[in-house]
Write an enzyme that holds these catalytic residues in place. Sequence first.
Site, PDB file in Angstrom:
ATOM      1  N   LYS A 198       9.199   4.305 -10.271  1.00 31.11           N
ATOM      2  CA  LYS A 198       8.229   3.224 -10.116  1.00 31.11           C
ATOM      3  C   LYS A 198       8.068   2.531 -11.460  1.00 31.11           C
ATOM      4  CE  LYS A 198       3.546   2.239  -8.428  1.00 31.11           C
ATOM      5  NZ  LYS A 198       2.309   2.836  -7.887  1.00 31.11           N
ATOM      6  N   ARG A 208      -2.479  -6.146  -6.127  1.00 29.16           N
ATOM      7  CA  ARG A 208      -3.781  -5.921  -6.786  1.00 29.16           C
ATOM      8  C   ARG A 208      -4.897  -6.613  -6.009  1.00 29.16           C
ATOM      9  NH1 ARG A 208      -1.586  -4.999 -12.193  1.00 29.16           N
ATOM     10  NH2 ARG A 208      -0.099  -3.323 -11.746  1.00 29.16           N
ATOM     11  N   ARG A 219      -0.265  -0.441 -16.863  1.00 30.02           N
ATOM     12  CA  ARG A 219       0.056   0.963 -16.584  1.00 30.02           C
ATOM     13  C   ARG A 219       1.355   1.379 -17.272  1.00 30.02           C
ATOM     14  NH1 ARG A 219      -1.610  -0.512 -10.657  1.00 30.02           N
ATOM     15  NH2 ARG A 219      -3.800   0.101 -10.665  1.00 30.02           N
ATOM     16  N   GLU A 235      13.728  11.118 -13.585  1.00 26.43           N
ATOM     17  CA  GLU A 235      12.526  11.261 -12.758  1.00 26.43           C
ATOM     18  C   GLU A 235      12.881  11.748 -11.354  1.00 26.43           C
ATOM     19  OE1 GLU A 235       9.412  11.033 -13.450  1.00 26.43           O
ATOM     20  OE2 GLU A 235       9.118   9.725 -15.183  1.00 26.43           O
ATOM     21  N   LYS A 250      10.786   1.670  -6.578  1.00 26.65           N
ATOM     22  CA  LYS A 250       9.826   0.588  -6.441  1.00 26.65           C
ATOM     23  C   LYS A 250       9.706  -0.135  -7.777  1.00 26.65           C
ATOM     24  CE  LYS A 250       4.938  -0.262  -5.258  1.00 26.65           C
ATOM     25  NZ  LYS A 250       3.651   0.351  -4.887  1.00 26.65           N
ATOM     26  N   TYR A 315       6.453  -5.529   4.086  1.00 26.13           N
ATOM     27  CA  TYR A 315       5.382  -6.195   4.824  1.00 26.13           C
ATOM     28  C   TYR A 315       5.931  -7.007   5.990  1.00 26.13           C
ATOM     29  CZ  TYR A 315       2.897  -4.687   0.713  1.00 26.13           C
ATOM     30  OH  TYR A 315       2.385  -3.892  -0.294  1.00 26.13           O
TER      31      TYR A 315
END
Length: 327
Positions: A198, A208, A219, A235, A250, A315
């Site tokens: 990510k 957001r 972040r 990871e 992502k 979506y």
Amino acid sequence: MSGFPEVRPRRLRSSAAVRRLVAETTIEPRQLILPMFVREGAREPIAISSMPGVYQHTRDTARKAVAEAAALGLGGVMLFGVPTSKDAVGSGAVDPDGILNVAIRDAVAEAGDDLLVMSDLCLDEFTDHGHCGVLDAQGRVDNDATLEIYAEMGVAQASAGAHVVGPSGMMDGQVGVIRTALDGAGFQETVILAYAVKYASAFYGPFREAVDSSLQGDRKTYQQDPANARDAIREVDLDIAEGADIVMVKPALAYLDIIRQVRDHVTVPVAAYNISGEYAMVEAAAANGWIDRERAILETLNSIRRAGADTILTYWAAEAAQLLVRR
């Protein structure tokens, strides 16, 4: 020149029937997962201005969307909660009556086992500072203190009925503590879809808005640097070793190369998240008449599948399933 050209690849593009026959990449509704936002206390759906056609659902409209997703044969829904109140430790995330856990119960009651009910396992929607973990005295995200809450959150979501939990906070060791907690509570069958890769992306902006994020700053201390590819493989290896059943990349479109590298590296299923900013770009261009919207949707999803994703969170999932039937 007589007899030239001898090789004519265009023969395999000469009609829609031929193109369907030789298509290398396919998209099926079962490979698509619909992200959904459920807002606590909402009496009617609330439009998300930066994501035309996407809403913060009420509990009732969320149930209807889940039923539609099941009827369309989608692979699942990924639920995000939008609470009315937040605090420093995201206590709403572990509350059995918190909006996300309630939404999970609603979805499972609606669809049963006909549809995988997935839940985002992260604190960012529930913290008043908007970070994915709790903060220490210096205002930094405290990795290990956050892990304790993630473990509790995983059990709360599984108790609510989630078939799949999706740890997305990018805390070191998150998959391991969640797997241990789930197994210890008797949820050995609960699947972990790890947001293993990510990136700290500019394309999260519309999301957001969708979750009413309280984040100030960024972040970058826990999400990955967009300049790095080898870090992604590291990871992924760590998450699989800790018990991840599925790993995810992502965002998707700016990281198609990473999807391919991960797919070539692992034997577990690979998911990719076609995120809010990617959705918004296509919708904005289509609204201005600059592109053919439906063709752009399917081309986008094809690119993610072609890169190696077995499953796509998008979506457009419900709409794409209908487009695929008509195509």
